[in-house]
Design a protein around this motif. Sequence first.
Motif, mmCIF file in Angstrom:
data_model
loop_
_atom_site.group_PDB
_atom_site.id
_atom_site.type_symbol
_atom_site.label_atom_id
_atom_site.label_comp_id
_atom_site.label_asym_id
_atom_site.label_seq_id
_atom_site.Cartn_x
_atom_site.Cartn_y
_atom_site.Cartn_z
ATOM 1 N N VAL A 356 0.841 -1.199 0.000
ATOM 2 C CA VAL A 356 0.000 0.000 0.000
ATOM 3 C C VAL A 356 0.876 1.249 0.000
ATOM 4 C CG1 VAL A 356 -1.633 1.357 1.363
ATOM 5 C CG2 VAL A 356 -2.004 -1.100 1.054
ATOM 6 N N GLU A 357 1.885 1.247 0.853
ATOM 7 C CA GLU A 357 2.745 2.426 0.988
ATOM 8 C C GLU A 357 3.592 2.660 -0.268
ATOM 9 O OE1 GLU A 357 3.296 2.135 5.867
ATOM 10 O OE2 GLU A 357 4.863 1.375 4.529
ATOM 11 N N ALA A 358 4.042 1.589 -0.898
ATOM 12 C CA ALA A 358 4.946 1.739 -2.039
ATOM 13 C C ALA A 358 4.218 2.049 -3.338
ATOM 14 C CB ALA A 358 5.790 0.470 -2.207
ATOM 15 N N PHE A 359 2.989 1.519 -3.484
ATOM 16 C CA PHE A 359 2.332 1.611 -4.786
ATOM 17 C C PHE A 359 0.989 2.330 -4.738
ATOM 18 C CE2 PHE A 359 5.051 -2.205 -4.943
ATOM 19 C CZ PHE A 359 5.903 -1.814 -5.961
ATOM 20 N N GLY A 360 0.675 2.931 -3.584
ATOM 21 C CA GLY A 360 -0.532 3.733 -3.490
ATOM 22 C C GLY A 360 -1.815 2.941 -3.617
ATOM 23 N N ARG A 361 -1.772 1.657 -3.272
ATOM 24 C CA ARG A 361 -2.959 0.826 -3.346
ATOM 25 C C ARG A 361 -3.902 1.123 -2.174
ATOM 26 N NH1 ARG A 361 -4.606 -2.006 -7.835
ATOM 27 N NH2 ARG A 361 -2.855 -3.027 -8.874
ATOM 28 N N ASP A 362 -5.168 0.783 -2.342
ATOM 29 C CA ASP A 362 -6.139 0.936 -1.272
ATOM 30 C C ASP A 362 -6.222 -0.352 -0.479
ATOM 31 O OD1 ASP A 362 -6.863 3.545 -1.918
ATOM 32 O OD2 ASP A 362 -8.298 2.850 -3.447
ATOM 33 N N GLY A 363 -6.135 -0.214 0.835
ATOM 34 C CA GLY A 363 -6.241 -1.376 1.707
ATOM 35 C C GLY A 363 -6.396 -0.922 3.141
ATOM 36 N N PRO A 364 -6.960 -1.762 3.998
ATOM 37 C CA PRO A 364 -7.193 -1.396 5.406
ATOM 38 C C PRO A 364 -5.905 -1.457 6.225
ATOM 39 C CG PRO A 364 -7.908 -3.647 5.029
ATOM 40 C CD PRO A 364 -7.477 -3.124 3.693
ATOM 41 N N VAL A 365 -4.981 -0.544 5.946
ATOM 42 C CA VAL A 365 -3.650 -0.648 6.548
ATOM 43 C C VAL A 365 -3.670 -0.478 8.060
ATOM 44 C CG1 VAL A 365 -2.321 -0.049 4.500
ATOM 45 C CG2 VAL A 365 -3.230 1.759 5.927
ATOM 46 N N ASP A 366 -4.592 0.336 8.587
ATOM 47 C CA ASP A 366 -4.640 0.491 10.044
ATOM 48 C C ASP A 366 -4.984 -0.832 10.705
ATOM 49 O OD1 ASP A 366 -3.987 3.158 9.871
ATOM 50 O OD2 ASP A 366 -6.064 3.853 9.900
ATOM 51 N N ARG A 367 -5.941 -1.555 10.138
ATOM 52 C CA ARG A 367 -6.287 -2.864 10.697
ATOM 53 C C ARG A 367 -5.134 -3.835 10.524
ATOM 54 N NH1 ARG A 367 -10.905 -3.624 8.249
ATOM 55 N NH2 ARG A 367 -10.420 -5.266 6.728
ATOM 56 N N TRP A 368 -4.475 -3.800 9.349
ATOM 57 C CA TRP A 368 -3.337 -4.676 9.133
ATOM 58 C C TRP A 368 -2.208 -4.387 10.120
ATOM 59 C CZ3 TRP A 368 -2.973 -4.185 3.047
ATOM 60 C CH2 TRP A 368 -4.076 -4.852 2.477
ATOM 61 N N ARG A 369 -1.952 -3.125 10.396
ATOM 62 C CA ARG A 369 -0.893 -2.785 11.370
ATOM 63 C C ARG A 369 -1.236 -3.336 12.752
ATOM 64 N NH1 ARG A 369 -1.066 2.498 8.719
ATOM 65 N NH2 ARG A 369 0.770 2.698 7.334
ATOM 66 N N ALA A 370 -2.491 -3.219 13.133
ATOM 67 C CA ALA A 370 -2.897 -3.720 14.450
ATOM 68 C C ALA A 370 -2.719 -5.232 14.541
ATOM 69 C CB ALA A 370 -4.350 -3.330 14.722
ATOM 70 N N ILE A 371 -3.089 -5.953 13.472
ATOM 71 C CA ILE A 371 -2.932 -7.410 13.478
ATOM 72 C C ILE A 371 -1.460 -7.782 13.459
ATOM 73 C CG2 ILE A 371 -3.398 -9.525 12.180
ATOM 74 C CD1 ILE A 371 -5.966 -8.151 11.158
ATOM 75 N N ARG A 372 -0.681 -7.061 12.667
ATOM 76 C CA ARG A 372 0.761 -7.324 12.630
ATOM 77 C C ARG A 372 1.361 -7.185 14.026
ATOM 78 N NH1 ARG A 372 4.609 -3.252 9.340
ATOM 79 N NH2 ARG A 372 3.770 -1.903 10.972
ATOM 80 N N ASP A 373 0.989 -6.144 14.726
ATOM 81 C CA ASP A 373 1.522 -5.936 16.079
ATOM 82 C C ASP A 373 1.036 -7.022 17.032
ATOM 83 O OD1 ASP A 373 2.735 -3.685 15.113
ATOM 84 O OD2 ASP A 373 1.270 -2.279 15.931
ATOM 85 N N GLU A 374 -0.214 -7.434 16.887
ATOM 86 C CA GLU A 374 -0.761 -8.480 17.758
ATOM 87 C C GLU A 374 -0.024 -9.798 17.554
ATOM 88 O OE1 GLU A 374 -5.030 -10.723 18.748
ATOM 89 O OE2 GLU A 374 -4.895 -9.252 17.107
ATOM 90 N N ILE A 375 0.243 -10.146 16.295
ATOM 91 C CA ILE A 375 0.974 -11.392 16.026
ATOM 92 C C ILE A 375 2.355 -11.345 16.659
ATOM 93 C CG2 ILE A 375 1.985 -12.838 14.229
ATOM 94 C CD1 ILE A 375 -0.269 -11.908 12.358
#
Length: 533
Positions: A356-375
Motif C-alpha cells: 500500500v505504501e509503495a504503490f498507493g494501493r487501497d487497503g485497510p492498513v490500520d487494521r493490518w498494522r494492528a494485526i501485525r503488532d498483535e501477532i
Amino acid sequence: MREITRRYRPQTLVLDTVFETADGVACVTDFMPPRNDVPDIARIVECREGSVTMRCELVVRFDYGRIVPWVRSTADAWLAIAGPDAVCLRTPVELRGEDFTTVAEFTLSAGERVPFVLTWYPSQRDPPPHVDADEALRETEAYWREWSGRCTYDGRHREAVEQSLRVLKALTYAPTGGIVAAPTTSLPEAIGGRRNWDYRYCWLRDAALTLAAMLRSGYAEEAQAWRDWLLRAVAGSPADVQIMYGIAGERRLDERELEWLPGYEGSRPVRIGNAASAQPQLDVYGEVIDAMLSAREGGAPALEHAWAVLLATLKWLEDGWRRTDAGIWEVRGPERHFTHSKVMAWVAFDRGIRAVEAFGRDGPVDRWRAIRDEIKEEVLAHAWSEEQQAFAQSYGSDELDASVLLMPIVGFLPATDERMAATVAAVERVLLRDGFVLRYIARDDGAVDGLSGDEGVFLPCSFWLASVQALQGRHEEAAHLFERLLALRNDVGLLAEEYDPEAGRLLGNFPQAFTHLELVNTAFALEDAAAGR
C-alpha cells in the motif's frame, strides 16, 4: 576403463562425460534442447582419440515400471507405445531387441560421432519431427549462455550462483511457469528408511523463494511467469489455498505407495503424490504475499486481480492466523501453533502494508498494522522457551527448530537482538552436526513430526545459519560455513536437500530447488553484509 570424468560446458546445462580406455577416448554429450511441443533428450557420442567400442541399452517402462510397451521400428525411428504414452528414438546406429531391452553395439574411430534423440509424445499423435542433434546442440549452448549472461550477481561466488540459478531455471516447466521442488520422488532422507517423498510438484513456498532469488539475480521474466502461474493456481477461496500444486496448477495430488518397486538402496516405500498437499500450512500465505510484492518491486506490471488476491488472502488471514497448522516441515503428527507459521503470518500483513505504501494501493492498513503488532506480541510471549533460552518450534514447547533462523532474515527481529542472539546460540549448541544444521531433533517415537527414523542435516537450514551469522557481523564464520556447503556439491555442482556427515553423502530428492535457491540468497547475504548493506 581407466577414468570417467564429467562436467557441464561453461554457463550451460550441456553435460560432457569423457571415457578414457586403453584403446581410446570417447565423449558422451547429453542435453535437453529448449522445449518445443514435446520434450527431447539428445545424446551425441564422439570418439576423440583412438577407437572405442560402445554398447547402448535402453529399457522403457511406463507407469513406474509396470507396463512393458510394444516396440516397433519404422523407416527412421524406433517406437515404444503403451496406453497414452509413446517414446521415439532416432539414431543411425542399428538397434535390436534383447530380453525386453533395446540394445546396440558400435565402434567409433577418432573424429567419428553418432547422435541419439529420445522423445516422449502422446501415443495418439504421429511421431515428432526429426531433430538434428548437432544443430540442437548449438542452439542449446547458445540458449544457456545467453540466459546465464543475464545474471546480475558479480560477487566472488559467481560460478556457484550461476549454476544454482540454472538448476532453478531447469526445474521450471516452460509451458506454465510452474517450478517443481525436485524432479525426483522417494530418494530417501535416510538410507533404508521410510522418509521418502514425492517432490515433483510446485510448493508455493519453494516457488516464492525461487522468485526472490531470480529477481535478485536479474531474471524478471521468470518471476513474472511464476506470478502468472500463482494467480491461476490459487484462484478461489483463500481458505482453500494449498501448499503445493501440480505443474499446471492441479490440486488433486493423492499419495499412494508403489509396492512393486524396491526403492533406492532398499528404501521403501516408493511414493507418488503427496498427502501434505491437503495440510494447512499458514506460512505459505506470508511467502506468497512477499513474493507478489517482490515481483511488483522487480518491475512486474500491476494487475487488478493480483491485488484482489492479496486483499482476499489478508482478509481470510485476519482470523486464519490464529489456527494451528502442520508447519513448514509438514509434520504428520498433531497440528500446533508453530512459531515459523506465526512469523510468516506477520510477514503477510507487513508486506501488505508495504505494498500500500509503495504503490498507493487501497487497503485497510490500520487494521493490518494492528494485526501485525498483535501477532508479534503473541510470538514474543508464547514462542520463547525459558529452558532453551531460545524461540522454540511451537508455542509452549522446548523443542528447537532451525526454521526460527528465518526470523531475522524476513525482518521479524534484528539478528543482533539479544533474544535472537540467544536463539542462534541454542541452535548452534543443539542442532549442529559436523557444523551443519538439523531441522530439529527427530525422535523414533514420532513425538516431534509423527514419523519414525532419523534423517540427515538439512542443507537449506545450514545456509540460513550462514546468512544469520553474516547479519550478526560474524563474517568469517559465515564465509567458512558457506564454503563448506559449496564443497558438498557433487562433481557437476548439484545439491540435494540433506546430507549425511558420517557417510559423506547427499540424501533426499535431487537436485533440490530449496537448497539451490538458499545458496543464491546466502551468497547475496554475504556480499550485503560485507558491504554493510
